[in-house]
Structures are given as C-alpha cells and as structure tokens.
Design a protein around this motif. Structure first.
Motif, mmCIF file in Angstrom:
data_model
loop_
_atom_site.group_PDB
_atom_site.id
_atom_site.type_symbol
_atom_site.label_atom_id
_atom_site.label_comp_id
_atom_site.label_asym_id
_atom_site.label_seq_id
_atom_site.Cartn_x
_atom_site.Cartn_y
_atom_site.Cartn_z
ATOM 1 N N CYS A 101 19.938 -3.062 23.622
ATOM 2 C CA CYS A 101 18.365 -3.224 23.499
ATOM 3 C C CYS A 101 17.899 -1.824 23.036
ATOM 4 O O CYS A 101 16.933 -1.774 21.907
ATOM 5 C CB CYS A 101 17.693 -3.305 24.643
ATOM 6 S SG CYS A 101 16.094 -3.770 24.835
ATOM 7 N N VAL A 104 15.847 -0.866 19.621
ATOM 8 C CA VAL A 104 14.287 -0.393 19.557
ATOM 9 C C VAL A 104 14.497 0.945 18.794
ATOM 10 O O VAL A 104 13.333 1.099 17.884
ATOM 11 C CB VAL A 104 14.294 0.023 21.283
ATOM 12 C CG1 VAL A 104 12.969 1.080 21.120
ATOM 13 C CG2 VAL A 104 13.916 -1.089 21.947
ATOM 14 N N GLU A 132 10.748 -4.865 17.026
ATOM 15 C CA GLU A 132 9.751 -5.222 18.050
ATOM 16 C C GLU A 132 9.985 -6.036 19.092
ATOM 17 O O GLU A 132 9.412 -5.723 20.272
ATOM 18 C CB GLU A 132 8.269 -5.589 17.385
ATOM 19 C CG GLU A 132 7.798 -4.567 16.405
ATOM 20 C CD GLU A 132 6.605 -5.009 15.670
ATOM 21 O OE1 GLU A 132 5.942 -6.173 16.171
ATOM 22 O OE2 GLU A 132 6.096 -4.502 14.663
ATOM 23 N N ASP A 133 10.850 -7.029 18.860
ATOM 24 C CA ASP A 133 11.227 -7.918 20.007
ATOM 25 C C ASP A 133 12.007 -7.215 21.217
ATOM 26 O O ASP A 133 11.881 -7.393 22.174
ATOM 27 C CB ASP A 133 12.119 -8.998 19.555
ATOM 28 C CG ASP A 133 11.353 -10.159 18.566
ATOM 29 O OD1 ASP A 133 10.151 -10.025 18.773
ATOM 30 O OD2 ASP A 133 11.904 -10.600 17.839
ATOM 31 N N ALA A 179 11.740 -4.005 21.772
ATOM 32 C CA ALA A 179 10.534 -3.070 22.317
ATOM 33 C C ALA A 179 9.961 -3.716 23.493
ATOM 34 O O ALA A 179 9.870 -3.352 24.557
ATOM 35 C CB ALA A 179 9.522 -2.379 21.406
ATOM 36 N N ARG A 180 9.587 -5.064 23.080
ATOM 37 C CA ARG A 180 8.801 -5.932 24.041
ATOM 38 C C ARG A 180 9.919 -6.381 25.315
ATOM 39 O O ARG A 180 9.301 -6.223 26.438
ATOM 40 C CB ARG A 180 8.280 -7.402 23.570
ATOM 41 C CG ARG A 180 7.032 -7.198 22.680
ATOM 42 C CD ARG A 180 6.574 -8.332 22.355
ATOM 43 N NE ARG A 180 7.058 -9.074 21.176
ATOM 44 C CZ ARG A 180 7.133 -8.727 19.911
ATOM 45 N NH1 ARG A 180 5.918 -7.835 19.701
ATOM 46 N NH2 ARG A 180 7.735 -9.386 19.119
ATOM 47 N N ALA A 181 11.175 -6.352 25.031
ATOM 48 C CA ALA A 181 12.009 -6.927 26.102
ATOM 49 C C ALA A 181 12.142 -5.671 27.047
ATOM 50 O O ALA A 181 12.325 -5.735 28.196
ATOM 51 C CB ALA A 181 13.560 -7.328 25.497
ATOM 52 N N VAL A 238 10.209 -3.125 27.488
ATOM 53 C CA VAL A 238 8.945 -3.205 28.581
ATOM 54 C C VAL A 238 8.815 -4.238 29.487
ATOM 55 O O VAL A 238 8.577 -3.661 30.489
ATOM 56 C CB VAL A 238 7.385 -3.246 27.561
ATOM 57 C CG1 VAL A 238 6.181 -3.423 28.565
ATOM 58 C CG2 VAL A 238 7.419 -1.963 26.522
ATOM 59 N N ARG A 239 9.172 -5.274 29.322
ATOM 60 C CA ARG A 239 9.307 -6.364 30.331
ATOM 61 C C ARG A 239 10.091 -5.892 31.492
ATOM 62 O O ARG A 239 10.015 -5.906 32.636
ATOM 63 C CB ARG A 239 9.773 -7.470 29.887
ATOM 64 C CG ARG A 239 8.809 -8.268 29.204
ATOM 65 C CD ARG A 239 9.010 -9.962 29.065
ATOM 66 N NE ARG A 239 10.221 -10.060 28.260
ATOM 67 C CZ ARG A 239 10.230 -10.137 26.614
ATOM 68 N NH1 ARG A 239 8.694 -10.085 26.128
ATOM 69 N NH2 ARG A 239 11.058 -10.109 26.257
ATOM 70 N N TYR A 296 8.946 -2.446 33.116
ATOM 71 C CA TYR A 296 7.603 -2.773 33.758
ATOM 72 C C TYR A 296 7.425 -2.362 35.239
ATOM 73 O O TYR A 296 6.536 -1.619 35.856
ATOM 74 C CB TYR A 296 6.847 -3.747 33.379
ATOM 75 C CG TYR A 296 5.330 -3.954 33.851
ATOM 76 C CD1 TYR A 296 4.240 -3.249 33.022
ATOM 77 C CD2 TYR A 296 5.148 -4.702 34.839
ATOM 78 C CE1 TYR A 296 3.192 -3.266 33.296
ATOM 79 C CE2 TYR A 296 3.559 -4.714 35.285
ATOM 80 C CZ TYR A 296 2.583 -4.098 34.477
ATOM 81 O OH TYR A 296 1.254 -4.072 35.012
ATOM 82 N N GLN A 304 0.663 2.978 30.524
ATOM 83 C CA GLN A 304 0.700 3.019 29.162
ATOM 84 C C GLN A 304 1.030 4.273 28.478
ATOM 85 O O GLN A 304 1.902 4.479 27.718
ATOM 86 C CB GLN A 304 -0.871 2.589 28.548
ATOM 87 C CG GLN A 304 -1.264 1.110 28.424
ATOM 88 C CD GLN A 304 -0.275 0.434 27.598
ATOM 89 O OE1 GLN A 304 0.951 0.150 27.846
ATOM 90 N NE2 GLN A 304 -0.915 0.107 26.197
#
Length: 198
Positions: free
Chosen positions: A15, A19, A24-25, A27-29, A31-32, A35, A57
């Motif tokens: 991952c 990144v 972007e996918d 990066a979202r993964a 973040v999830r 988090y 943020q």
C-alpha cells in the motif's frame, strides 16, 4: 497468527509503495487503515480549542508530505504514531504560547455574568458571585504567570502594593506597571471574547 501479521505488514508495504506512486485508491485505503489510530492519539492529546477532525487532517497531511522519510526500520504505525503525537504536542505548545479564551470555553453561568457585566458595567449580583469568580480565574489563566500573580494578589486578594512588594521582592513601580499592563491584556481578552461571539 504470525502469517496474518506478516500478510498485514506486506499489505501495508504494498500500500505504501502504491501511495508513493500517487495511487489515490491506495491513499484512501491508507487513511481508512490509520484513521482509528490517529483519532485515538488526537483525542488523548487534543488542545482545548482545536477540532479533533482538523488536527487529524494535519496529521494525515504530515504523514503524506513526509512519507519519503519513513525508512521502514520500525512498523509504519509506530512512525505514524510519532508524527501524530508530535503534531498534537506542537498544537498544545502553540495554544499555551497564545492563550485565548472564547465564550464557548465558559460555562453558561460564566457567560451570563460576562454579558451582564458588559451590559450594565457593574458588579454582578450576589447570586452570581461564584460564576464571576470562576470567570475571573479563567480570564487570569490567559495571562503569563507573573501577570497572573500580580493581579491575584492586588485584585483578588486585595493586598496593598507594599504587601506585594514584600512578598515578591519587586519594586513598587514594577508592580504598578505590570498590574496596569496585565489589566490592559485582560480588557483586550474580554473584548475579544465578546467580539468573537457577535
């Protein structure tokens, strides 16, 4: 169990590589995945006047901006935790350097006292003395320790300049000047609190 840990770290490594390649996918993964960890740290080190989502943020921003600095010698979550804690501590330091009181920081009784004092420009009635005293202490917390000491001794404890001089060792002129400047700071802070709410 060990194989699932290895798979998780391999997934994290893959991952991170994606990144770094601006996926972007991925990066979202990421973040999830991070988090819950980041929010746990933010909530335990949250400055009083900072929104937890805003601080999270900032942490994510630093993680992505400095991702190239991650060497891989420690688990990625440990590195992220260090970034999160440092970001929170910096925010706490900044808040201490620039203390500010807002109407939202006050209890309902303290806010009512403040509004009445401004509206009628006189002391609150006896039923509101406790709230007035608490408000005074909150306002004093925005000052430096020396300014707070001077005003506490002179105004709250009603000691004379001579008594303060004997207790602190400062000369009378210094005490008067410091008290004058501290009162000016409090007036500005008081006006600022009211202005923020209009």
């Amino acid at each position: 169990m060990e194989s699932s840990k290895a798979e998780a770290s391999l997934d994290m490594a893959a991952c991170l590589e994606r990144v770094r390649q601006r996926d972007e996918d991925a990066a979202r993964a990421l973040v999830r995945e991070l988090y819950p960890l980041i929010m746990k740290i933010v909530r335990s080190h949250l400055p009083r006047r900072t929104d937890e989502e805003d601080l999270a943020q900032m942490v994510f921003g630093k993680v992505f901006v400095h991702l190239e600095q991650y060497s891989g010698t420690v688990p990625f979550e440990h590195w992220v935790s260090r970034v999160a804690v440092n970001t929170c501590l910096n925010a706490l330091r900044a808040e201490r350097c620039r203390p500010e009181l807002r109407l939202a920081d006050l209890t309902e009784d303290e806010a009512e006292v403040m509004e009445k004092v401004v509206a009628i420009a006189k002391e609150p009635d006896p039923s509101q003395q406790v709230a007035a005293r608490e408000l005074a202490h909150k306002m004093l917390e925005t000052l430096s320790p020396k300014d707070r000491l001077i005003l506490t001794l002179l105004d709250l404890e009603e000691r004379s300049v001579e008594e303060v001089r004997q207790q602190t060792g400062w000369n009378a002129s210094l005490i008067k000047v410091r008290a004058f400047r501290a009162r000016m700071k409090l007036r500005k802070q008081f006006a600022k609190v009211l202005e923020l709410e209009r």
